[in-house]
Design a protein around this motif. Structure first.
Motif, mmCIF file in Angstrom:
data_model
loop_
_atom_site.group_PDB
_atom_site.id
_atom_site.type_symbol
_atom_site.label_atom_id
_atom_site.label_comp_id
_atom_site.label_asym_id
_atom_site.label_seq_id
_atom_site.Cartn_x
_atom_site.Cartn_y
_atom_site.Cartn_z
ATOM 1 N N ARG A 189 0.833 -1.219 0.000
ATOM 2 C CA ARG A 189 0.000 0.000 0.000
ATOM 3 C C ARG A 189 0.857 1.255 0.000
ATOM 4 N NH1 ARG A 189 -3.020 -2.829 3.730
ATOM 5 N NH2 ARG A 189 -2.084 -1.648 5.420
ATOM 6 N N TRP A 213 3.906 1.577 -1.176
ATOM 7 C CA TRP A 213 4.523 1.698 -2.498
ATOM 8 C C TRP A 213 3.515 2.233 -3.508
ATOM 9 C CZ3 TRP A 213 3.544 -0.764 -7.181
ATOM 10 C CH2 TRP A 213 4.502 -0.547 -8.169
ATOM 11 N N GLN A 214 2.273 1.731 -3.451
ATOM 12 C CA GLN A 214 1.251 2.205 -4.379
ATOM 13 C C GLN A 214 0.937 3.676 -4.141
ATOM 14 O OE1 GLN A 214 -1.828 -0.683 -3.601
ATOM 15 N NE2 GLN A 214 -1.247 -1.914 -5.379
ATOM 16 N N ASN A 223 1.365 6.569 -6.917
ATOM 17 C CA ASN A 223 0.212 7.378 -7.326
ATOM 18 C C ASN A 223 0.395 8.854 -7.040
ATOM 19 O OD1 ASN A 223 -1.162 5.156 -8.301
ATOM 20 N ND2 ASN A 223 -2.179 4.752 -6.364
#
Length: 90
Positions: A63, A65-66, A70
């Protein structure tokens, strides 16, 4: 085959081999091995908690890293060019 071709082929094979992902079974075995290394006994509450904590840590890392991916600035968005206008007195 020339020696430098052999070296290149070996490097390419090593690179491709490092890109493999773990299957769920391999991941579970690795997690169990890690928990046993920590001192937990198989089929106990402590082992179950250790496996759960490892899974939660992995998901939290994913999460994070995402979120970082983003929220990165986009370099391919619209480009605004401002040209200054200099007005000199007459």
């Amino acid at each position: 085959m020339r020696p430098h071709h052999l070296v290149l082929l070996t490097a390419l094979a090593g690179t491709l081999a490092s890109c493999q992902t773990m299957t769920p079974e391999e991941r579970r075995a690795a997690n169990e091995s890690k928990c046993v290394d920590y001192g937990f006994k198989p089929r106990t509450e402590g082992m179950a908690r250790c496996l759960l904590d490892l899974d939660l840590d992995r998901r939290a890392d994913l999460r994070q890293w995402q979120d970082e991916v983003n929220n990165r600035p986009r370099f391919y968005g619209p480009v605004i060019v401002q040209q200054p206008v200099v007005v000199r007195p007459r």
